[in-house]
Design a protein around this motif. Structure first.
Motif, PDB file in Angstrom:
ATOM      1  N   MET A  14      44.651  48.349  35.617  1.00  0.00           N
ATOM      2  CA  MET A  14      43.563  47.429  35.311  1.00  0.00           C
ATOM      3  C   MET A  14      42.216  48.129  35.269  1.00  0.00           C
ATOM      4  SD  MET A  14      44.342  43.911  37.408  1.00  0.00           S
ATOM      5  CE  MET A  14      43.231  43.006  36.312  1.00  0.00           C
ATOM      6  N   ALA A 110      38.521  42.973  39.669  1.00  0.00           N
ATOM      7  CA  ALA A 110      39.862  42.764  39.131  1.00  0.00           C
ATOM      8  C   ALA A 110      40.819  42.179  40.166  1.00  0.00           C
ATOM      9  CB  ALA A 110      40.426  44.085  38.604  1.00  0.00           C
ATOM     10  N   VAL A 384      43.443  43.406  32.293  1.00  0.00           N
ATOM     11  CA  VAL A 384      44.719  44.128  32.419  1.00  0.00           C
ATOM     12  C   VAL A 384      44.853  45.072  31.232  1.00  0.00           C
ATOM     13  CG1 VAL A 384      47.230  43.917  32.372  1.00  0.00           C
ATOM     14  CG2 VAL A 384      45.862  42.307  33.725  1.00  0.00           C
TER      15      VAL A 384
END
Length: 394
Positions: A14, A110, A384
């Motif tokens: 990510m 993230a 992602v």
């Protein structure tokens, strides 16, 4: 000769803010790596491709910079009122160790989306459309981060029009709140936002001289110095410093002696085994410059310029945790960051960094003569890049 097969481990690659890393669920790691120790460190080193004497991490997932040599482990939270426990490992590129001494503010952006997509957040708390609030326990430093993650059609929204300098393409905005961000670390610091008890210290650095410095534990332990005191303008880009071995050695000396003064280490030699913290940053008053992308940054559009080093090199943009330190220090009258921004009380600053600009806010107040910060706020984005399994030689 017997050849062992590669081990397959579920993982997600990510981008978070201006960093990239390999994300794991704790339960997916091999049993020996589910607890802290040599087995876990060895596994993460091999995943990233370290230690690499060539400095390229060709045989791993790392990208040969501090911003891309990172790992994250998430698990359902063991703490009340939290959704997920988040552990960050900064993997050294050329040395065989993983630094667990601090957080990554960029990859924090993230964590919320990974937690939601991985089933670590109660589905009942995820709206069909709107914003999901994910309460994150940052296990390295023992602090709470609240991520506000956009949701569309019941799934994390990753695309959007939010632009972040240092990231080429726009994406969805993720707002992060770092609650009570001061006095973090691993318990071996000075036990306060300002470990020496002063907003500005005289830092004696052999071979450099005595520098004015603001030593602060907020976001991440950080040493702020004035750019002009070390011969810089504060508008430098990476090549001006990262190609200068003498300059890098000077910054590492400053970092080591600042770490001693902050109570993070007892001897200069210990700095080599604690590369992730503290950070060193230099500040200057607003000035025009051209960012690494070619974008013109005007002095009139920023409050100050800041340049920071991570893992021994000038960062291409700004570490998220260092941005928290900048916002916190800027909110407290008298620090070097605050003075570079023009002084006085302020709740937010926009600062220039090598890739452009960033705005960060902080709520600071004085209680019984001591400064406290209730939260720092900034926006990032996350996406992602790849998901599946990462393979590691058995």
């Amino acid at each position: 000769m017997q050849h062992l097969p590669q081990v397959k481990i579920p993982a997600t690659y990510m981008r978070g803010g201006t960093s990239k890393g390999v994300f794991f669920r704790l339960q997916d790691l091999p049993p020996a790596a589910q607890v802290p120790g040599k087995a876990r460190d060895a596994l993460l080193l091999r995943v990233i491709g370290s230690p690499d004497p060539y400095g390229k991490q060709i045989d791993g997932m790392g990208g040969a910079t501090s911003s891309t040599s990172k790992t994250v482990i998430l698990a359902p939270s063991t703490r009340a009122d939290h959704d997920v426990d988040y552990l960050f490992g900064q993997v050294s590129i050329d040395r065989p160790f993983v630094d667990w001494s601090g957080n990554c503010g960029n990859l924090s952006a993230a964590v919320g989306s990974f937690a939601i997509a991985s089933g670590l957040v109660d589905p009942a708390r995820i709206p069909q459309d709107g914003v999901a609030t994910v309460r994150i326990w940052q296990a390295n430093i023992g602090k709470t981060i609240v991520a506000h993650v956009p949701i569309t059609n019941g799934e994390v929204q990753e695309t959007g029009d939010f632009e972040l300098d240092g990231v080429t393409f726009p994406a969805a905005e993720v707002q992060l709140e770092f609650l009570d961000p001061a006095d973090e670390g691993d318990g071996d610091g000075g036990g306060a936002m300002f470990p020496t008890g002063r907003l500005v210290d005289d830092l004696e650095v052999p071979g450099v001289g005595t520098l004015k410095a603001t030593l602060i534990n907020a976001g991440i332990p950080t040493i702020f110095i004035n750019a002009e005191a070390i011969g810089y303008a504060g508008t430098e880009l990476q090549d001006a410093i990262n190609g200068d071995a003498k300059a890098l050695a000077m910054f590492e000396t400053i970092r080591a002696h600042g770490a001693i003064k902050m109570g993070l280490i007892k001897d200069v030699a210990e700095a080599a085994t604690r590369q992730h913290t503290p950070k060193v940053a230099f500040v200057a008053k607003p000035a025009d410059y051209v960012a690494s992308s070619g974008k013109a940054i005007r002095a009139a559009d920023i409050d100050l310029n800041v340049r920071a080093l991570s893992m021994g090199k000038l960062h291409h943009a700004m570490m998220g945790t260092a941005a928290v330190a900048i916002g916190t220090a800027a909110a407290i009258p008298g620090t070097l960051v605050n003075l570079a921004a023009g002084g006085g009380k302020r709740e937010a600053v926009r600062f220039g960094h090598p890739s452009g600009t960033l705005r960060v806010g902080a709520e600071a107040r004085q209680v019984d003569g001591a400064w406290t910060v209730t939260r720092a706020i900034m926006s990032r984005s996350a996406r992602v890049l790849m998901e599946g399994v990462v393979r590691v030689p058995a």
